[in-house]
Write an enzyme that holds these catalytic residues in place. Structure first.
Site, PDB file in Angstrom:
ATOM      1  N   ASN A 184       5.916 -12.832  -1.450  1.00 47.70           N
ATOM      2  CA  ASN A 184       4.793 -11.911  -1.368  1.00 47.70           C
ATOM      3  C   ASN A 184       4.371 -11.613   0.069  1.00 47.70           C
ATOM      4  O   ASN A 184       3.739 -10.581   0.331  1.00 47.70           O
ATOM      5  CB  ASN A 184       3.610 -12.490  -2.154  1.00 47.70           C
ATOM      6  CG  ASN A 184       2.337 -11.725  -1.938  1.00 47.70           C
ATOM      7  OD1 ASN A 184       2.169 -10.614  -2.418  1.00 47.70           O
ATOM      8  ND2 ASN A 184       1.398 -12.312  -1.184  1.00 47.70           N
ATOM      9  N   TYR A 210       6.335   0.151   6.945  1.00 52.98           N
ATOM     10  CA  TYR A 210       6.057  -0.751   5.832  1.00 52.98           C
ATOM     11  C   TYR A 210       6.847  -0.324   4.594  1.00 52.98           C
ATOM     12  O   TYR A 210       7.516  -1.137   3.955  1.00 52.98           O
ATOM     13  CB  TYR A 210       4.557  -0.729   5.542  1.00 52.98           C
ATOM     14  CG  TYR A 210       4.118  -1.557   4.368  1.00 52.98           C
ATOM     15  CD1 TYR A 210       3.849  -2.918   4.510  1.00 52.98           C
ATOM     16  CD2 TYR A 210       3.948  -0.982   3.108  1.00 52.98           C
ATOM     17  CE1 TYR A 210       3.423  -3.679   3.427  1.00 52.98           C
ATOM     18  CE2 TYR A 210       3.532  -1.735   2.022  1.00 52.98           C
ATOM     19  CZ  TYR A 210       3.273  -3.074   2.181  1.00 52.98           C
ATOM     20  OH  TYR A 210       2.856  -3.834   1.110  1.00 52.98           O
TER      21      TYR A 210
END
Length: 247
Positions: A92, A157
């Site tokens: 994560n 990103y």
């Protein structure tokens, strides 16, 4: 429901946001959880919050930057020492960048890749020797809805999150022979402490907050977007591990 009773999970980026919400849900479902994060304060706060909300939860913490391959090995070793096993890896941890692709410098790309891609690879490599020994083991990579849908302002990103999806598909093919399932979840915009702090800073800078800047656009970490009872942003990761696909 104890869907994860007897299971051990390692969650990177577990000190806040989606990682913390996933850890809390997995503890509620009976798993023992090792939280990995670069932020010691976040680790301590999440550990305390889960202990208070889930009596009897088994939680460990390990401070590490996921881009450090040696620390990845160390975190798995610490998990085995603390809980004598490892069944679930949740990748994560990630970092953000708001530069336009046309303006981004090479060092910005390198920093993003070190955490979002190489960091994920580090933890897969460190965990796989143990995961391969356990029937029903799984890896869940937290990508992004914007890995498959374009937008302005977060190209670095989104590109690394798209790379994570490619890594997930390839790793699933490679590890099927070893009985390790590999999946990805692609959350949309989620209201976490990171976004709350950033919104406050932007509001102070402009000395105003337009309605379109308010956080109702986000899902809140730990809550389903429709706010259905008993659901959370950790639910997809939990379901992916607890419901194996038929062989």
């Amino acid at each position: 429901m104890n869907r994860l009773a007897g299971k051990v999970a390692l969650i990177t980026g577990g000190g806040s946001g989606i990682g913390a919400a996933t850890a809390r849900l997995m503890c509620t479902e009976g798993a023992k959880v090792m939280l990995v994060d670069a932020n010691p304060e976040g680790l301590a706060n999440t550990h305390k919050a889960i202990a208070e909300r889930v009596p009897g939860a088994s939680i460990g913490t390990f401070q590490a930057d996921v881009s450090d391959a040696a620390k990845a090995v160390g975190s798995v070793e610490e998990t085995l020492r603390a809980f004598t096993g490892l069944d679930i890896l949740v990748n994560n941890a990630s970092m953000r960048n708001y530069s336009a692709i046309g303006d981004a410098k090479p060092e910005e790309w390198q920093a993003m890749a070190r955490v979002n891609l190489i960091g994920t690879a580090n933890y897969c490599r460190a965990a796989l020797p143990t995961l391969r020994k356990n029937e029903g083991a799984s890896i869940v990579n937290v990508s992004s809805a914007y890995a498959v849908a374009g937008r302005k302002g977060m190209g670095l990103y989104d590109a690394t999150k798209a790379g994570m999806l490619a890594m997930t598909r390839t790793l699933a093919c490679e590890e099927a022979l070893h009985g390790v399932r590999v999946n990805a979840v692609c959350p949309g915009s989620t209201l976490t402490s990171f976004h709350t702090k950033r919104a406050k800073l932007r509001a102070r800078a402009s000395n105003s907050s337009r309605p379109s800047d308010r956080p109702h656009r986000f899902w809140r970490a730990g809550r389903h977007p429709r706010k259905l009872p008993g659901r959370s942003s950790g639910s997809p990761a939990t379901r992916l591990h607890s419901s194996p696909a038929p062989r």
